[in-house]
Design a protein around this motif. Structure first.
Motif, PDB file in Angstrom:
ATOM      1  N   LEU A 141     -69.970 -10.960   4.521  1.00 28.58           N
ATOM      2  CA  LEU A 141     -70.139 -12.094   3.647  1.00 28.58           C
ATOM      3  C   LEU A 141     -71.595 -12.280   3.065  1.00 28.58           C
ATOM      4  N   TRP A 148     -71.836  -9.933  -5.584  1.00 28.73           N
ATOM      5  CA  TRP A 148     -70.617 -10.871  -6.164  1.00 28.73           C
ATOM      6  C   TRP A 148     -70.766 -10.656  -7.630  1.00 28.73           C
ATOM      7  N   ILE A 217     -67.856 -17.586  -0.552  1.00 28.91           N
ATOM      8  CA  ILE A 217     -69.020 -16.690  -0.221  1.00 28.91           C
ATOM      9  C   ILE A 217     -70.343 -17.047  -0.263  1.00 28.91           C
TER      10      ILE A 217
END
Length: 222
Positions: A141, A148, A217
């Motif tokens: 994560l 991301w 996230i």
């Protein structure tokens, strides 16, 4: 300029364009889920140098990143049947998108994993976290959080690249646009509207991925 603009013949086929756009979104959703999943596996293998799979993924990444997506698609759709593996247009398009995104996401996610300090893994072990818990909360994560935006952009690039799937008669948006243009001969109007639809899809996907990043996230890293 004597050209007379007429969008009516294109607007009359809006349903066909929207059906193609929906098919493109379906391809993108499946390709993104499986491609990012493949990328996570490849990133872990390469970042932690798990042999002999690190070398295999390394060769795979170099092969895909240094060859055109169209050639990859043709190899899957036309090449594999020569070896006795029959595959439909839809299956070929999905497989090509998964393989392509998997290679690029491998390197993107690997960069995020390598940016995680090893001290965090030691802290997780000290807290008696299981290997899965440590990997999920301390490695995966946080790594996804770091990369991301780049990963989201790559998913959008793959969505836009799916336009070449019309070359194997996959009935996505560009296939629908080509079909309409071949019937009404209004190329400017047809591709102008198609361009607008692609733009809207890209913006919507980006907004959705940004929401996913904030909701699942970033919040998981707090």
């Amino acid at each position: 300029m004597a050209y007379q603009f007429d969008f009516l013949p294109v607007v009359q086929n809006t349903e066909l364009l929207l059906r193609g756009a929906l098919f493109t979104l379906e391809l993108t959703a499946i390709g993104a889920l499986l491609g990012v999943g493949l990328g996570i596996v490849g990133a872990v293998v390469r970042a932690w140098n798990i042999r002999p799979f690190a070398a295999i993924f390394g060769a795979y990444v170099e092969l895909i990143r240094n060859t055109p997506f169209l050639v990859q698609l043709f190899f899957i759709f036309f090449g594999l049947p020569s070896l006795g593996l029959q595959i439909s247009e839809w299956q070929a398009a999905v497989l090509a998108m998964v393989i392509n995104l998997g290679a690029y996401s491998t390197e993107i996610i690997r960069a995020g994993i390598q940016a995680i300090p090893r001290g965090q893994l030691e802290a997780a072990a000290a807290l008696a976290m299981s290997r899965f818990e440590a990997f999920r909360h301390v490695v995966l994560l946080p790594a996804l959080g770091k990369v991301w935006p780049a990963l989201s952009s790559q998913i959008i690039i793959v969505m836009l690249g799916s336009a070449v799937c019309s070359q194997i008669a996959t009935e996505e948006l560009s296939f629908a646009a080509n079909f309409i243009q071949s019937r009404n001969f209004r190329a400017f109007e047809t591709y102008a509207l198609t361009t607008l639809i692609y733009l809207c899809m890209a913006l919507l996907i980006r907004q959705f991925l940004n929401w996913v990043g904030r909701r699942y996230i970033a919040r998981s890293n707090q």
